[in-house]
Design a protein around this motif. Structure first.
Motif, PDB file in Angstrom:
ATOM      1  N   ALA A  11     -22.942 -17.912 -44.000  1.00 15.13           N
ATOM      2  CA  ALA A  11     -22.885 -17.001 -45.140  1.00 15.13           C
ATOM      3  C   ALA A  11     -21.646 -17.320 -45.956  1.00 15.13           C
ATOM      4  CB  ALA A  11     -22.838 -15.559 -44.644  1.00 15.13           C
ATOM      5  N   ALA A  12     -21.740 -17.132 -47.258  1.00 16.96           N
ATOM      6  CA  ALA A  12     -20.581 -17.365 -48.117  1.00 16.96           C
ATOM      7  C   ALA A  12     -19.490 -16.353 -47.793  1.00 16.96           C
ATOM      8  CB  ALA A  12     -20.996 -17.243 -49.578  1.00 16.96           C
ATOM      9  N   PRO A  13     -18.225 -16.786 -47.745  1.00 12.80           N
ATOM     10  CA  PRO A  13     -17.148 -15.841 -47.449  1.00 12.80           C
ATOM     11  C   PRO A  13     -17.028 -14.804 -48.548  1.00 12.80           C
ATOM     12  CG  PRO A  13     -16.249 -17.933 -48.201  1.00 12.80           C
ATOM     13  CD  PRO A  13     -17.721 -18.142 -48.003  1.00 12.80           C
ATOM     14  N   THR A  14     -16.746 -13.560 -48.150  1.00  9.88           N
ATOM     15  CA  THR A  14     -16.547 -12.494 -49.117  1.00  9.88           C
ATOM     16  C   THR A  14     -15.146 -11.927 -48.947  1.00  9.88           C
ATOM     17  OG1 THR A  14     -17.396 -10.773 -47.635  1.00  9.88           O
ATOM     18  CG2 THR A  14     -18.992 -11.923 -49.030  1.00  9.88           C
ATOM     19  N   TYR A  15     -14.607 -11.415 -50.028  1.00  8.69           N
ATOM     20  CA  TYR A  15     -13.260 -10.869 -50.001  1.00  8.69           C
ATOM     21  C   TYR A  15     -13.249  -9.415 -50.461  1.00  8.69           C
ATOM     22  CZ  TYR A  15     -12.142 -15.834 -49.686  1.00  8.69           C
ATOM     23  OH  TYR A  15     -12.074 -17.148 -49.301  1.00  8.69           O
ATOM     24  N   ALA A  16     -14.277  -8.674 -50.097  1.00 11.05           N
ATOM     25  CA  ALA A  16     -14.351  -7.272 -50.488  1.00 11.05           C
ATOM     26  C   ALA A  16     -13.194  -6.500 -49.852  1.00 11.05           C
ATOM     27  CB  ALA A  16     -15.682  -6.671 -50.064  1.00 11.05           C
ATOM     28  N   ARG A  17     -12.551  -5.655 -50.652  1.00  8.68           N
ATOM     29  CA  ARG A  17     -11.422  -4.883 -50.139  1.00  8.68           C
ATOM     30  C   ARG A  17     -11.836  -4.003 -48.975  1.00  8.68           C
ATOM     31  NH1 ARG A  17      -8.634  -2.460 -47.738  1.00  8.68           N
ATOM     32  NH2 ARG A  17      -6.708  -1.331 -48.208  1.00  8.68           N
ATOM     33  N   GLU A  18     -13.042  -3.426 -49.025  1.00 11.24           N
ATOM     34  CA  GLU A  18     -13.479  -2.531 -47.948  1.00 11.24           C
ATOM     35  C   GLU A  18     -13.692  -3.256 -46.630  1.00 11.24           C
ATOM     36  OE1 GLU A  18     -17.117  -3.311 -50.671  1.00 11.24           O
ATOM     37  OE2 GLU A  18     -14.953  -2.957 -50.872  1.00 11.24           O
ATOM     38  N   ASP A  19     -13.775  -4.596 -46.670  1.00  9.24           N
ATOM     39  CA  ASP A  19     -13.942  -5.376 -45.441  1.00  9.24           C
ATOM     40  C   ASP A  19     -12.608  -5.820 -44.842  1.00  9.24           C
ATOM     41  OD1 ASP A  19     -16.687  -5.169 -45.643  1.00  9.24           O
ATOM     42  OD2 ASP A  19     -16.907  -7.054 -46.740  1.00  9.24           O
ATOM     43  N   ARG A 165     -15.808 -11.237 -38.708  1.00  9.90           N
ATOM     44  CA  ARG A 165     -16.078 -11.988 -39.933  1.00  9.90           C
ATOM     45  C   ARG A 165     -16.463 -13.430 -39.624  1.00  9.90           C
ATOM     46  NH1 ARG A 165     -11.602  -9.181 -42.160  1.00  9.90           N
ATOM     47  NH2 ARG A 165     -10.255 -10.980 -41.838  1.00  9.90           N
ATOM     48  N   ALA A 166     -15.794 -14.021 -38.605  1.00  8.59           N
ATOM     49  CA  ALA A 166     -16.100 -15.407 -38.249  1.00  8.59           C
ATOM     50  C   ALA A 166     -17.539 -15.538 -37.745  1.00  8.59           C
ATOM     51  CB  ALA A 166     -15.124 -15.896 -37.182  1.00  8.59           C
ATOM     52  N   PHE A 167     -17.965 -14.599 -36.902  1.00  7.41           N
ATOM     53  CA  PHE A 167     -19.336 -14.654 -36.399  1.00  7.41           C
ATOM     54  C   PHE A 167     -20.342 -14.329 -37.507  1.00  7.41           C
ATOM     55  CE2 PHE A 167     -17.359 -13.715 -32.082  1.00  7.41           C
ATOM     56  CZ  PHE A 167     -17.567 -14.995 -31.606  1.00  7.41           C
ATOM     57  N   GLU A 168     -20.023 -13.348 -38.358  1.00  5.84           N
ATOM     58  CA  GLU A 168     -20.930 -13.008 -39.450  1.00  5.84           C
ATOM     59  C   GLU A 168     -21.076 -14.180 -40.419  1.00  5.84           C
ATOM     60  OE1 GLU A 168     -19.223  -9.512 -41.093  1.00  5.84           O
ATOM     61  OE2 GLU A 168     -19.851  -8.223 -39.419  1.00  5.84           O
ATOM     62  N   HIS A 169     -19.968 -14.884 -40.659  1.00  2.00           N
ATOM     63  CA  HIS A 169     -20.014 -16.039 -41.555  1.00  2.00           C
ATOM     64  C   HIS A 169     -20.952 -17.114 -41.015  1.00  2.00           C
ATOM     65  CE1 HIS A 169     -18.732 -18.930 -44.521  1.00  2.00           C
ATOM     66  NE2 HIS A 169     -18.281 -19.753 -43.606  1.00  2.00           N
ATOM     67  N   ARG A 170     -21.057 -17.177 -39.689  1.00  2.00           N
ATOM     68  CA  ARG A 170     -21.937 -18.153 -39.040  1.00  2.00           C
ATOM     69  C   ARG A 170     -23.312 -17.566 -38.745  1.00  2.00           C
ATOM     70  NH1 ARG A 170     -16.850 -18.573 -38.222  1.00  2.00           N
ATOM     71  NH2 ARG A 170     -15.767 -20.549 -37.873  1.00  2.00           N
ATOM     72  N   LEU A 171     -23.583 -16.363 -39.257  1.00  2.00           N
ATOM     73  CA  LEU A 171     -24.863 -15.668 -39.071  1.00  2.00           C
ATOM     74  C   LEU A 171     -25.172 -15.459 -37.598  1.00  2.00           C
ATOM     75  CD1 LEU A 171     -27.000 -17.447 -41.820  1.00  2.00           C
ATOM     76  CD2 LEU A 171     -25.595 -15.414 -42.027  1.00  2.00           C
ATOM     77  N   LEU A 172     -24.138 -15.127 -36.815  1.00  2.00           N
ATOM     78  CA  LEU A 172     -24.283 -14.909 -35.386  1.00  2.00           C
ATOM     79  C   LEU A 172     -24.117 -13.432 -35.050  1.00  2.00           C
ATOM     80  CD1 LEU A 172     -22.091 -17.898 -34.131  1.00  2.00           C
ATOM     81  CD2 LEU A 172     -24.596 -17.790 -34.231  1.00  2.00           C
ATOM     82  N   LYS A 173     -24.838 -12.988 -34.021  1.00  2.00           N
ATOM     83  CA  LYS A 173     -24.724 -11.611 -33.544  1.00  2.00           C
ATOM     84  C   LYS A 173     -24.446 -11.631 -32.041  1.00  2.00           C
ATOM     85  CE  LYS A 173     -27.686  -9.473 -37.039  1.00  2.00           C
ATOM     86  NZ  LYS A 173     -28.893  -8.638 -37.295  1.00  2.00           N
ATOM     87  N   PRO A 174     -23.163 -11.716 -31.649  1.00  2.00           N
ATOM     88  CA  PRO A 174     -22.837 -11.752 -30.226  1.00  2.00           C
ATOM     89  C   PRO A 174     -23.055 -10.401 -29.558  1.00  2.00           C
ATOM     90  CG  PRO A 174     -20.845 -11.667 -31.541  1.00  2.00           C
ATOM     91  CD  PRO A 174     -21.978 -11.812 -32.507  1.00  2.00           C
ATOM     92  N   ASP A 175     -23.130 -10.414 -28.221  1.00  2.00           N
ATOM     93  CA  ASP A 175     -23.173  -9.158 -27.479  1.00  2.00           C
ATOM     94  C   ASP A 175     -21.951  -8.323 -27.828  1.00  2.00           C
ATOM     95  OD1 ASP A 175     -25.484  -9.964 -26.310  1.00  2.00           O
ATOM     96  OD2 ASP A 175     -24.654 -10.244 -24.294  1.00  2.00           O
ATOM     97  N   PRO A 176     -22.109  -7.011 -27.998  1.00  2.00           N
ATOM     98  CA  PRO A 176     -20.966  -6.169 -28.374  1.00  2.00           C
ATOM     99  C   PRO A 176     -19.792  -6.260 -27.408  1.00  2.00           C
ATOM    100  CG  PRO A 176     -23.023  -4.970 -28.674  1.00  2.00           C
ATOM    101  CD  PRO A 176     -23.369  -6.249 -27.967  1.00  2.00           C
ATOM    102  N   ASP A 177     -20.077  -6.434 -26.107  1.00  2.00           N
ATOM    103  CA  ASP A 177     -18.977  -6.460 -25.144  1.00  2.00           C
ATOM    104  C   ASP A 177     -18.206  -7.779 -25.161  1.00  2.00           C
ATOM    105  OD1 ASP A 177     -20.872  -8.066 -23.984  1.00  2.00           O
ATOM    106  OD2 ASP A 177     -20.951  -6.996 -22.067  1.00  2.00           O
ATOM    107  N   LEU A 178     -18.634  -8.734 -26.006  1.00  2.00           N
ATOM    108  CA  LEU A 178     -17.868  -9.976 -26.123  1.00  2.00           C
ATOM    109  C   LEU A 178     -16.524  -9.723 -26.805  1.00  2.00           C
ATOM    110  CD1 LEU A 178     -17.675 -13.065 -25.836  1.00  2.00           C
ATOM    111  CD2 LEU A 178     -18.813 -13.261 -28.067  1.00  2.00           C
ATOM    112  N   TYR A 179     -16.482  -8.780 -27.740  1.00  2.00           N
ATOM    113  CA  TYR A 179     -15.245  -8.536 -28.490  1.00  2.00           C
ATOM    114  C   TYR A 179     -14.101  -8.052 -27.604  1.00  2.00           C
ATOM    115  CZ  TYR A 179     -18.036  -9.282 -32.668  1.00  2.00           C
ATOM    116  OH  TYR A 179     -18.835  -9.842 -33.630  1.00  2.00           O
ATOM    117  N   PRO A 180     -14.284  -6.981 -26.823  1.00  2.00           N
ATOM    118  CA  PRO A 180     -13.167  -6.575 -25.948  1.00  2.00           C
ATOM    119  C   PRO A 180     -12.792  -7.649 -24.935  1.00  2.00           C
ATOM    120  CG  PRO A 180     -15.149  -5.293 -25.472  1.00  2.00           C
ATOM    121  CD  PRO A 180     -15.399  -6.024 -26.753  1.00  2.00           C
TER     122      PRO A 180
END
Length: 229
Positions: A11-19, A165-180
């Protein structure tokens, strides 16, 4: 036997302030940027290590105020007369020697435009402007006098946002427990977090595996700390 090629879906990088994730590591810098137009002499330097969100915050400001973006490491010299009275973002001002777009003289003139006819200048760099190279004495004095907003190394709030953002940019959806799991083990570095996302993306594609803790445990052994810590 046919070979299946992996399509480079990003995905194209976005620089939205809310993100942009605000935390104690960057809250002061955010407040200083958003204090515009009350910057001293219409100038502000936004600094911090690579990958901490300088470009995101600066580009969000530029979009909000219709600023002209000057890439200091690029090859296209700015049209200085056309910049008079404009909001200007100078990206990577400390690295201008890596390109041909921005000479010391041009940067000096851009800084002089701040505060004139509504002009204002935001610059980004990795270190404080007092350490930036400058062969023009008058530019040296301008850089030394700049008000500085500093983004520190990321805390967990920012690091998780960088990973997402890095995973979203690559159109990936990791398991939620990967983040912690990753936050407990990665160095406090946005660049390291992005490198980890790259490695996991490649491994998941090559091994045809789910993006989860099990894969991270195999791929990121060098990043891991004490499992019980």
């Amino acid at each position: 036997m046919s070979t299946q090629f992996r399509l480079p879906l990003t995905a194209a990088p976005t620089y939205a302030r809310e993100d942009f994730a605000v935390s104690p590591s960057n809250a002061d810098a955010v407040a200083r940027v958003e204090a515009w137009p009350a910057w001293p002499e219409g100038r502000l330097a936004l600094i911090g290590p690579a990958g901490v969100g300088k470009t995101h915050l600066a580009r969000a400001w530029a979009a909000a105020h219709d600023a002209v973006v000057v890439e200091a490491t690029g090859d296209d010299a700015p049209d200085l007369p056309a910049l008079r009275g404009k909001a200007i973002l100078v990206e990577d001002a400390d690295r201008r020697a890596e390109g041909t777009a921005l000479s010391d003289e041009a940067l000096f003139h851009i800084l002089n435009m701040a505060g004139v006819d509504g002009g204002t200048v935001l610059l980004t760099g990795r270190a404080a402007p007092v350490g930036w190279a400058a062969n023009v004495p008058d530019l040296r004095s301008r850089l030394n006098a700049l008000c500085v907003a500093s983004i520190e190394a990321p805390d967990d709030v920012v690091l998780e946002a960088v990973l997402r953002r890095a995973f979203e940019h690559r159109l990936l959806k990791p398991d939620p427990d990967l983040y912690p799991y990753l936050l407990l083990r990665l160095p406090r570095s946005a660049a390291e977090a992005i490198a980890a996302a790259d490695l996991l993306d490649e491994a998941a594609a090559q091994m045809r595996r789910e993006l989860n803790k099990a894969l991270a445990r195999e791929v990121l052994g060098d990043f891991e700390g004490d499992e019980e810590g």
